[in-house]
Write a protein that holds these residues in place. Structure first.
Motif, mmCIF file in Angstrom:
data_model
loop_
_atom_site.group_PDB
_atom_site.id
_atom_site.type_symbol
_atom_site.label_atom_id
_atom_site.label_comp_id
_atom_site.label_asym_id
_atom_site.label_seq_id
_atom_site.Cartn_x
_atom_site.Cartn_y
_atom_site.Cartn_z
ATOM 1 N N GLU A 176 -7.319 3.526 -4.299
ATOM 2 C CA GLU A 176 -7.284 3.117 -3.147
ATOM 3 C C GLU A 176 -8.058 1.230 -3.664
ATOM 4 O O GLU A 176 -9.171 1.406 -4.151
ATOM 5 C CB GLU A 176 -7.749 2.601 -1.872
ATOM 6 C CG GLU A 176 -7.155 3.938 -1.281
ATOM 7 C CD GLU A 176 -7.782 4.362 -0.093
ATOM 8 O OE1 GLU A 176 -7.819 3.173 0.714
ATOM 9 O OE2 GLU A 176 -7.817 5.283 0.281
ATOM 10 N N TYR A 193 -0.819 -3.802 -7.701
ATOM 11 C CA TYR A 193 -1.246 -2.686 -7.265
ATOM 12 C C TYR A 193 0.260 -2.154 -7.250
ATOM 13 O O TYR A 193 1.059 -2.719 -7.545
ATOM 14 C CB TYR A 193 -1.815 -2.890 -5.665
ATOM 15 C CG TYR A 193 -1.050 -3.829 -4.960
ATOM 16 C CD1 TYR A 193 0.042 -3.516 -3.931
ATOM 17 C CD2 TYR A 193 -1.288 -4.670 -4.369
ATOM 18 C CE1 TYR A 193 0.403 -3.798 -2.966
ATOM 19 C CE2 TYR A 193 -0.582 -6.201 -4.511
ATOM 20 C CZ TYR A 193 0.425 -5.067 -2.879
ATOM 21 O OH TYR A 193 1.070 -5.936 -1.510
ATOM 22 N N THR A 194 0.392 -0.387 -6.919
ATOM 23 C CA THR A 194 1.213 0.373 -6.021
ATOM 24 C C THR A 194 1.313 0.764 -4.776
ATOM 25 O O THR A 194 -0.306 1.313 -4.663
ATOM 26 C CB THR A 194 1.602 1.461 -6.777
ATOM 27 O OG1 THR A 194 1.542 0.710 -8.795
ATOM 28 C CG2 THR A 194 2.469 2.104 -7.024
ATOM 29 N N VAL A 195 2.343 0.841 -4.388
ATOM 30 C CA VAL A 195 2.283 1.265 -3.114
ATOM 31 C C VAL A 195 2.661 2.534 -2.922
ATOM 32 O O VAL A 195 4.575 2.249 -2.789
ATOM 33 C CB VAL A 195 2.204 0.570 -1.851
ATOM 34 C CG1 VAL A 195 2.245 0.995 -0.607
ATOM 35 C CG2 VAL A 195 1.796 -0.421 -1.885
ATOM 36 N N HIS A 197 5.195 5.927 -0.727
ATOM 37 C CA HIS A 197 6.162 6.119 0.469
ATOM 38 C C HIS A 197 6.710 7.272 0.485
ATOM 39 O O HIS A 197 7.643 7.570 -0.505
ATOM 40 C CB HIS A 197 6.514 5.151 0.931
ATOM 41 C CG HIS A 197 6.178 3.588 1.104
ATOM 42 N ND1 HIS A 197 5.670 2.914 1.812
ATOM 43 C CD2 HIS A 197 6.088 2.898 0.285
ATOM 44 C CE1 HIS A 197 5.300 2.000 1.635
ATOM 45 N NE2 HIS A 197 5.727 1.391 0.383
ATOM 46 N N CYS A 210 -0.122 8.180 1.655
ATOM 47 C CA CYS A 210 1.200 7.255 1.462
ATOM 48 C C CYS A 210 0.834 5.699 2.292
ATOM 49 O O CYS A 210 0.278 5.299 3.097
ATOM 50 C CB CYS A 210 1.640 8.391 2.818
ATOM 51 S SG CYS A 210 3.491 7.639 3.173
ATOM 52 N N GLY A 211 1.447 4.627 2.099
ATOM 53 C CA GLY A 211 1.334 3.628 2.509
ATOM 54 C C GLY A 211 0.253 3.252 1.972
ATOM 55 O O GLY A 211 0.224 1.925 2.655
ATOM 56 N N VAL A 212 -0.915 3.224 0.876
ATOM 57 C CA VAL A 212 -2.035 2.765 1.351
ATOM 58 C C VAL A 212 -1.675 2.026 -0.500
ATOM 59 O O VAL A 212 -1.262 2.776 -1.674
ATOM 60 C CB VAL A 212 -2.994 3.498 0.943
ATOM 61 C CG1 VAL A 212 -4.386 3.261 0.013
ATOM 62 C CG2 VAL A 212 -3.765 4.584 2.341
ATOM 63 N N ARG A 213 -2.287 1.050 -1.059
ATOM 64 C CA ARG A 213 -2.611 -0.018 -2.421
ATOM 65 C C ARG A 213 -3.129 0.866 -3.168
ATOM 66 O O ARG A 213 -4.314 1.115 -2.857
ATOM 67 C CB ARG A 213 -2.545 -1.553 -1.869
ATOM 68 C CG ARG A 213 -1.966 -2.321 -0.692
ATOM 69 C CD ARG A 213 -2.199 -3.820 -1.160
ATOM 70 N NE ARG A 213 -3.317 -3.670 -0.387
ATOM 71 C CZ ARG A 213 -3.724 -5.433 0.069
ATOM 72 N NH1 ARG A 213 -3.464 -6.791 -0.829
ATOM 73 N NH2 ARG A 213 -4.831 -5.647 0.567
ATOM 74 N N THR A 214 -2.428 1.440 -4.182
ATOM 75 C CA THR A 214 -3.375 1.663 -4.900
ATOM 76 C C THR A 214 -3.349 0.766 -6.118
ATOM 77 O O THR A 214 -2.977 0.169 -6.855
ATOM 78 C CB THR A 214 -3.176 3.404 -5.958
ATOM 79 O OG1 THR A 214 -1.756 2.989 -6.198
ATOM 80 C CG2 THR A 214 -3.212 4.252 -4.293
#
Length: 354
Positions: A176, A193-195, A197, A210-214
């Motif tokens: 994260e 970043y990658t999110v 779903h 899920c749904g978290v900016r990584t």
């Protein structure tokens, strides 16, 4: 040739950027589902076929085709290349699953890093056997470095494409953004970043991400590896064989080592993972090979490869590689489907035959 490579690179880059944007979305995990068992309520259980398998197969195939074309330009025959690649695949593909199970305790995944490490070790044997079985005239010592350079390029291209599958499946994911310690990197990843779903993505059921900016470790690998592969191909065509091998090895393995610190998925025990150790060992082994097998320089003649590339046997070979890899990596063992079939309402209202 330089202009062709440049245009190919730009077109590839555009496609990759589009795929990087859309593949983390929920709808791009499964291509189709095959029903195989009917349930008591009339629905069916289904086997899921994934984009993960598709991009892995595409990566293996693209890497193999580029490798084959370049090896043909060094004077090897199609049979010699086929035997060499077959020997490597027979060992590396099962090893990628076995090492993932041993290190990560995962019965459902594959490890490219582990397969590469095994490939680096067994490739000299594969080269020797393929030459021995076909009575090749070029000395084994003079062929080692060109073959490693070419296969290193093929690996970079295949790995870069294959990482698209990781974006689709939600595996090999980064930390994260809020957990990145470096202020500079955290600030940078606030914009890049990658999110992911979807509940079926690995990051969702393994880490609740899920749904978290990584951290976009997959996207960086894709862009870095594909760019390096094109540069390395150009080096080989210009005759800078050792430079190409060292460049592709250092970039791929050093990023492999560093990216582990930015990843959040389970990588095995210890602060330094087994994959990081393999990456460093790969660099050491390649440098040792460059020192030991630094023989006469063999210059590629790409014209030799053109007719073979357009031949029917070459296309059949490519299709075989794609199909076998797709079937092996594309059938999901981590998910299942429940399918319900219905007739369209308008068809129910059609006049019945008396």
């Amino acid at each position: 040739m330089n202009f062709t490579l440049l245009i190919s690179y730009i077109m590839t880059l555009i496609i990759l950027i589009i795929l990087i944007r859309y593949l983390p979305k929920e709808r791009y995990q499964f291509i189709f589902t095959i029903p195989y068992k009917k349930l008591e309520d009339g629905r069916w259980l289904g086997k899921n076929i994934t984009y993960y398998g598709f991009f892995n197969a595409l990566g293996y195939t693209a890497g193999t085709l580029v490798t084959t074309a370049l090896l043909l330009s060094f004077g090897l025959s199609f049979l010699q290349i086929f035997l060499m690649i077959l020997f490597v695949f027979i060992i590396c593909i099962p090893s990628s699953k076995l090492l993932a199970y041993i290190i990560e305790k995962s019965p459902h995944g594959f490890t490219v890093g582990g397969a590469v490490f095994v490939g680096v070790l067994v490739l000299p044997v594969a080269i020797y056997l393929s030459l021995k079985l076909t009575n090749f005239s070029i000395e084994f010592k003079n062929l080692i470095i060109p073959v490693y350079a070419v296969i290193s390029v093929g690996y970079l291209l295949g790995e870069g494409i294959g990482r698209l599958g990781c974006l689709s499946f939600g595996c090999c994911y980064g930390k994260e953004i809020t957990k990145v310690k470096s202020n500079f990197l955290r600030s940078f990843f606030e914009s890049f970043y990658t999110v992911f779903h979807g509940e079926c993505k690995k990051i969702s059921y393994a880490s609740g991400g899920c749904g978290v900016r990584t951290v976009p470790v997959q996207a960086i690998a894709i862009l870095l590896y594909i760019t390096t592969s094109f540069v390395s191909i150009l080096m080989i065509l210009k005759g800078f064989i050792i430079s190409s091998l060292i460049t592709s090895t250092l970039i791929s393995q050093l990023y492999r080592f560093y990216s582990e610190f930015l990843r959040s998925d389970y990588r095995g025990v210890g602060k330094i993972s087994s994959y990081q150790k393999m990456a460093i060992l790969n660099i050491i082994i390649i440098f040792i090979y460059c020192y030991i097998f630094n023989g006469d320089v063999i210059y590629p003649e790409i014209q030799k490869a053109l007719l073979e590339i357009l031949s029917l046997k070459f296309l059949i070979f490519a299709f075989f590689i794609f199909l076998m890899t797709f079937l092996y990596t594309g059938l999901s063992t981590a998910t299942y489907s429940v399918i319900e079939f219905k007739v369209v309402e308008k068809l129910k209202q059609l006049p019945q035959k008396s």
